[in-house]
Motif scaffolding. Structure first.
Motif, PDB file in Angstrom:
ATOM      1  N   ASN A   1     -19.666   1.020   2.420  1.00  0.00           N
ATOM      2  CA  ASN A   1     -19.535   0.103   1.280  1.00  0.00           C
ATOM      3  C   ASN A   1     -18.105   0.079   0.750  1.00  0.00           C
ATOM      4  O   ASN A   1     -17.582  -0.985   0.407  1.00  0.00           O
ATOM      5  CB  ASN A   1     -20.502   0.500   0.164  1.00  0.00           C
ATOM      6  CG  ASN A   1     -21.949   0.200   0.516  1.00  0.00           C
ATOM      7  OD1 ASN A   1     -22.223  -0.658   1.366  1.00  0.00           O
ATOM      8  ND2 ASN A   1     -22.876   0.895  -0.124  1.00  0.00           N
ATOM      9  N   HIS A   2     -17.489   1.260   0.671  1.00  0.00           N
ATOM     10  CA  HIS A   2     -16.089   1.331   0.230  1.00  0.00           C
ATOM     11  C   HIS A   2     -15.181   0.601   1.216  1.00  0.00           C
ATOM     12  O   HIS A   2     -14.292  -0.159   0.815  1.00  0.00           O
ATOM     13  CB  HIS A   2     -15.650   2.784   0.098  1.00  0.00           C
ATOM     14  CG  HIS A   2     -14.181   2.947  -0.181  1.00  0.00           C
ATOM     15  ND1 HIS A   2     -13.608   2.563  -1.372  1.00  0.00           N
ATOM     16  CD2 HIS A   2     -13.171   3.444   0.598  1.00  0.00           C
ATOM     17  CE1 HIS A   2     -12.303   2.817  -1.328  1.00  0.00           C
ATOM     18  NE2 HIS A   2     -12.026   3.350  -0.145  1.00  0.00           N
ATOM     19  N   ARG A   3     -15.426   0.808   2.500  1.00  0.00           N
ATOM     20  CA  ARG A   3     -14.611   0.139   3.519  1.00  0.00           C
ATOM     21  C   ARG A   3     -14.784  -1.377   3.463  1.00  0.00           C
ATOM     22  O   ARG A   3     -13.826  -2.130   3.638  1.00  0.00           O
ATOM     23  CB  ARG A   3     -14.965   0.669   4.914  1.00  0.00           C
ATOM     24  CG  ARG A   3     -14.567   2.119   5.121  1.00  0.00           C
ATOM     25  CD  ARG A   3     -14.778   2.565   6.554  1.00  0.00           C
ATOM     26  NE  ARG A   3     -14.318   3.934   6.752  1.00  0.00           N
ATOM     27  CZ  ARG A   3     -14.080   4.481   7.925  1.00  0.00           C
ATOM     28  NH1 ARG A   3     -14.276   3.778   9.037  1.00  0.00           N
ATOM     29  NH2 ARG A   3     -13.653   5.722   8.029  1.00  0.00           N
ATOM     30  N   ALA A   4     -15.995  -1.805   3.208  1.00  0.00           N
ATOM     31  CA  ALA A   4     -16.255  -3.251   3.098  1.00  0.00           C
ATOM     32  C   ALA A   4     -15.470  -3.846   1.936  1.00  0.00           C
ATOM     33  O   ALA A   4     -14.911  -4.948   2.047  1.00  0.00           O
ATOM     34  CB  ALA A   4     -17.746  -3.511   2.924  1.00  0.00           C
ATOM     35  N   ARG A   5     -15.409  -3.114   0.824  1.00  0.00           N
ATOM     36  CA  ARG A   5     -14.643  -3.587  -0.329  1.00  0.00           C
ATOM     37  C   ARG A   5     -13.147  -3.631  -0.015  1.00  0.00           C
ATOM     38  O   ARG A   5     -12.437  -4.562  -0.426  1.00  0.00           O
ATOM     39  CB  ARG A   5     -14.901  -2.688  -1.542  1.00  0.00           C
ATOM     40  CG  ARG A   5     -16.297  -2.830  -2.136  1.00  0.00           C
ATOM     41  CD  ARG A   5     -16.394  -2.137  -3.484  1.00  0.00           C
ATOM     42  NE  ARG A   5     -16.204  -0.703  -3.384  1.00  0.00           N
ATOM     43  CZ  ARG A   5     -17.191   0.169  -3.166  1.00  0.00           C
ATOM     44  NH1 ARG A   5     -18.439  -0.266  -3.002  1.00  0.00           N
ATOM     45  NH2 ARG A   5     -16.949   1.460  -3.101  1.00  0.00           N
ATOM     46  N   MET A   6     -12.676  -2.642   0.725  1.00  0.00           N
ATOM     47  CA  MET A   6     -11.263  -2.612   1.110  1.00  0.00           C
ATOM     48  C   MET A   6     -10.928  -3.764   2.049  1.00  0.00           C
ATOM     49  O   MET A   6      -9.872  -4.405   1.930  1.00  0.00           O
ATOM     50  CB  MET A   6     -10.927  -1.275   1.773  1.00  0.00           C
ATOM     51  CG  MET A   6     -10.959  -0.091   0.825  1.00  0.00           C
ATOM     52  SD  MET A   6      -9.543  -0.043  -0.298  1.00  0.00           S
ATOM     53  CE  MET A   6      -8.302   0.667   0.808  1.00  0.00           C
ATOM     54  N   ARG A   7     -11.816  -4.032   2.987  1.00  0.00           N
ATOM     55  CA  ARG A   7     -11.585  -5.147   3.918  1.00  0.00           C
ATOM     56  C   ARG A   7     -11.560  -6.475   3.173  1.00  0.00           C
ATOM     57  O   ARG A   7     -10.729  -7.349   3.469  1.00  0.00           O
ATOM     58  CB  ARG A   7     -12.656  -5.157   5.009  1.00  0.00           C
ATOM     59  CG  ARG A   7     -12.508  -4.039   6.037  1.00  0.00           C
ATOM     60  CD  ARG A   7     -13.405  -4.283   7.246  1.00  0.00           C
ATOM     61  NE  ARG A   7     -14.812  -4.117   6.892  1.00  0.00           N
ATOM     62  CZ  ARG A   7     -15.487  -2.980   7.024  1.00  0.00           C
ATOM     63  NH1 ARG A   7     -14.881  -1.885   7.486  1.00  0.00           N
ATOM     64  NH2 ARG A   7     -16.766  -2.904   6.705  1.00  0.00           N
TER      65      ARG A   7
ATOM     66  N   ARG B   1      -8.487  -9.150   2.948  1.00  0.00           N
ATOM     67  CA  ARG B   1      -8.638 -10.554   3.324  1.00  0.00           C
ATOM     68  C   ARG B   1      -8.146 -11.487   2.224  1.00  0.00           C
ATOM     69  O   ARG B   1      -7.570 -12.541   2.502  1.00  0.00           O
ATOM     70  CB  ARG B   1     -10.100 -10.862   3.659  1.00  0.00           C
ATOM     71  CG  ARG B   1     -10.533 -10.451   5.049  1.00  0.00           C
ATOM     72  CD  ARG B   1     -11.835 -11.121   5.436  1.00  0.00           C
ATOM     73  NE  ARG B   1     -12.951 -10.642   4.627  1.00  0.00           N
ATOM     74  CZ  ARG B   1     -13.745  -9.632   4.987  1.00  0.00           C
ATOM     75  NH1 ARG B   1     -13.537  -9.007   6.133  1.00  0.00           N
ATOM     76  NH2 ARG B   1     -14.742  -9.270   4.210  1.00  0.00           N
ATOM     77  N   LYS B   2      -8.355 -11.102   0.982  1.00  0.00           N
ATOM     78  CA  LYS B   2      -7.986 -11.970  -0.132  1.00  0.00           C
ATOM     79  C   LYS B   2      -6.515 -11.857  -0.528  1.00  0.00           C
ATOM     80  O   LYS B   2      -5.882 -12.851  -0.889  1.00  0.00           O
ATOM     81  CB  LYS B   2      -8.857 -11.641  -1.356  1.00  0.00           C
ATOM     82  CG  LYS B   2     -10.307 -12.068  -1.211  1.00  0.00           C
ATOM     83  CD  LYS B   2     -11.092 -11.737  -2.484  1.00  0.00           C
ATOM     84  CE  LYS B   2     -12.522 -12.256  -2.386  1.00  0.00           C
ATOM     85  NZ  LYS B   2     -13.303 -11.928  -3.623  1.00  0.00           N
TER      86      LYS B   2
ATOM     87  N   CYS C   1      -1.196  -5.728  -2.644  1.00  0.00           N
ATOM     88  CA  CYS C   1      -1.827  -5.041  -3.781  1.00  0.00           C
ATOM     89  C   CYS C   1      -2.305  -3.639  -3.413  1.00  0.00           C
ATOM     90  O   CYS C   1      -3.004  -2.985  -4.190  1.00  0.00           O
ATOM     91  CB  CYS C   1      -2.989  -5.875  -4.323  1.00  0.00           C
ATOM     92  SG  CYS C   1      -4.297  -6.174  -3.119  1.00  0.00           S
ATOM     93  N   PHE C   2      -1.939  -3.150  -2.224  1.00  0.00           N
ATOM     94  CA  PHE C   2      -2.333  -1.820  -1.771  1.00  0.00           C
ATOM     95  C   PHE C   2      -1.216  -0.813  -2.059  1.00  0.00           C
ATOM     96  O   PHE C   2      -0.038  -1.108  -1.864  1.00  0.00           O
ATOM     97  CB  PHE C   2      -2.587  -1.806  -0.266  1.00  0.00           C
ATOM     98  CG  PHE C   2      -3.937  -2.329   0.157  1.00  0.00           C
ATOM     99  CD1 PHE C   2      -4.800  -1.526   0.877  1.00  0.00           C
ATOM    100  CD2 PHE C   2      -4.329  -3.633  -0.129  1.00  0.00           C
ATOM    101  CE1 PHE C   2      -6.036  -1.997   1.299  1.00  0.00           C
ATOM    102  CE2 PHE C   2      -5.562  -4.118   0.277  1.00  0.00           C
ATOM    103  CZ  PHE C   2      -6.415  -3.298   0.995  1.00  0.00           C
ATOM    104  N   ALA C   3      -1.591   0.373  -2.481  1.00  0.00           N
ATOM    105  CA  ALA C   3      -0.644   1.485  -2.519  1.00  0.00           C
ATOM    106  C   ALA C   3      -0.448   1.997  -1.095  1.00  0.00           C
ATOM    107  O   ALA C   3      -1.261   1.707  -0.203  1.00  0.00           O
ATOM    108  CB  ALA C   3      -1.181   2.594  -3.417  1.00  0.00           C
ATOM    109  N   ASP C   4       0.607   2.768  -0.871  1.00  0.00           N
ATOM    110  CA  ASP C   4       0.883   3.261   0.480  1.00  0.00           C
ATOM    111  C   ASP C   4      -0.283   4.060   1.049  1.00  0.00           C
ATOM    112  O   ASP C   4      -0.623   3.933   2.233  1.00  0.00           O
ATOM    113  CB  ASP C   4       2.150   4.124   0.488  1.00  0.00           C
ATOM    114  CG  ASP C   4       3.422   3.290   0.467  1.00  0.00           C
ATOM    115  OD1 ASP C   4       3.321   2.047   0.525  1.00  0.00           O
ATOM    116  OD2 ASP C   4       4.519   3.876   0.397  1.00  0.00           O
TER     117      ASP C   4
ATOM    118  N   VAL D   1      -2.905   1.682   2.327  1.00  0.00           N
ATOM    119  CA  VAL D   1      -2.530   1.069   3.606  1.00  0.00           C
ATOM    120  C   VAL D   1      -2.850   2.024   4.744  1.00  0.00           C
ATOM    121  O   VAL D   1      -3.442   1.647   5.770  1.00  0.00           O
ATOM    122  CB  VAL D   1      -1.024   0.708   3.627  1.00  0.00           C
ATOM    123  CG1 VAL D   1      -0.608   0.237   5.012  1.00  0.00           C
ATOM    124  CG2 VAL D   1      -0.717  -0.367   2.591  1.00  0.00           C
ATOM    125  N   LEU D   2      -2.463   3.278   4.567  1.00  0.00           N
ATOM    126  CA  LEU D   2      -2.719   4.290   5.591  1.00  0.00           C
ATOM    127  C   LEU D   2      -4.220   4.537   5.743  1.00  0.00           C
ATOM    128  O   LEU D   2      -4.732   4.653   6.866  1.00  0.00           O
ATOM    129  CB  LEU D   2      -2.003   5.586   5.223  1.00  0.00           C
ATOM    130  CG  LEU D   2      -2.135   6.748   6.198  1.00  0.00           C
ATOM    131  CD1 LEU D   2      -1.685   6.356   7.595  1.00  0.00           C
ATOM    132  CD2 LEU D   2      -1.327   7.943   5.692  1.00  0.00           C
TER     133      LEU D   2
END
Length: 230
Positions: free
Chosen positions: A9-15, A19-20, A25-28, A31-32
């Motif tokens: 679920n967390h990964r789905a939110r990150m994906r 996409r948007k 808007c990601f911290a380093d 991204v990693l």
């Protein structure tokens, strides 16, 4: 069917976030974390990402380390180390392809941007002669020398040879300072002057010398130092 990945679920939110909005808007560490999804299918890569960045300090230092160093310091598999290690050369290949076959380098800003992309992922000092035709079109980015972390040997005759072989009318010099600043050293100044004098003897103009450090550059032409300019 029960989901055997408690982090899905967390990964789905990150994906969806990627996409948007992309990585802006990601911290380093995020991204990693996102990249590590492709090496760790069923675990919390957020914690792993934090540990990796703590060990290497920055995402840049992490991805530019070689495979054996990554495996030793992170106690990770070769698969994980190679995934991290392929980021810089992949970025370099991407940026080179982005410019295409019709690159026109007719001012310092364009040349500076091209040079920054040229050196993406390089961890040792390299020196290029950017050979141009009469319309300032790039004929070839000729690698003249490749050195250690902070030194590469450059000889005017090698520049002249590259210019002649590529039938260039003018040339832009470009080299990088890995992990350093764009400020030219005394040697950089002397090399630029010697190359400009040697090229002038055969009717070739040295338009600029670009020094790159990370995502910044220094232009000799912009400061009217030892080069003819555009």
């Amino acid at each position: 069917m029960k989901n055997d990945n408690p982090h899905e679920n967390h990964r789905a939110r990150m994906r969806e976030k990627f996409r948007k909005k992309g990585f802006d808007c990601f911290a380093d560490h995020e991204v990693l974390e996102f990249l590590l999804y492709y090496a760790y299918p069923r675990c919390n890569t957020n914690e792993i990402a934090h540990r990796m960045l703590y060990e290497f300090g920055t995402l840049h230092n992490l991805c530019e380390s070689d495979v054996s160093t990554l495996m030793a310091r992170l106690n990770c598999t070769e698969k994980v180390a190679m995934l991290l290690n392929l980021v810089p050369p992949l970025a370099n290949r991407y940026f080179r392809n982005k410019w295409g076959d019709s690159v026109i380098l007719d001012d310092a800003k364009i040349s500076g941007k091209y040079a920054i992309d040229l050196f993406v992922g390089d961890t040792v000092e390299k020196f290029y002669a950017l050979c141009l035709d009469k319309n300032y079109k790039l004929v070839n980015s000729a690698l003249i020398s490749e050195g250690t972390l902070d030194e590469s040997a450059v000889y005017p005759r090698e520049i002249v040879r590259a210019v002649i072989q590529n039938h260039a009318v003018s040339v832009i010099l470009a080299h990088n300072h890995p992990g350093g600043t764009t400020r030219p050293s005394r040697n950089d100044l002397e090399v630029t002057r010697h190359i400009s004098e040697a090229a002038e003897l055969i009717g070739i103009n040295v338009l600029d010398h670009i020094i790159v450090a990370g995502d910044t550059y220094y232009s000799f032409a912009a400061r009217r130092q030892h080069v003819k300019g555009y």
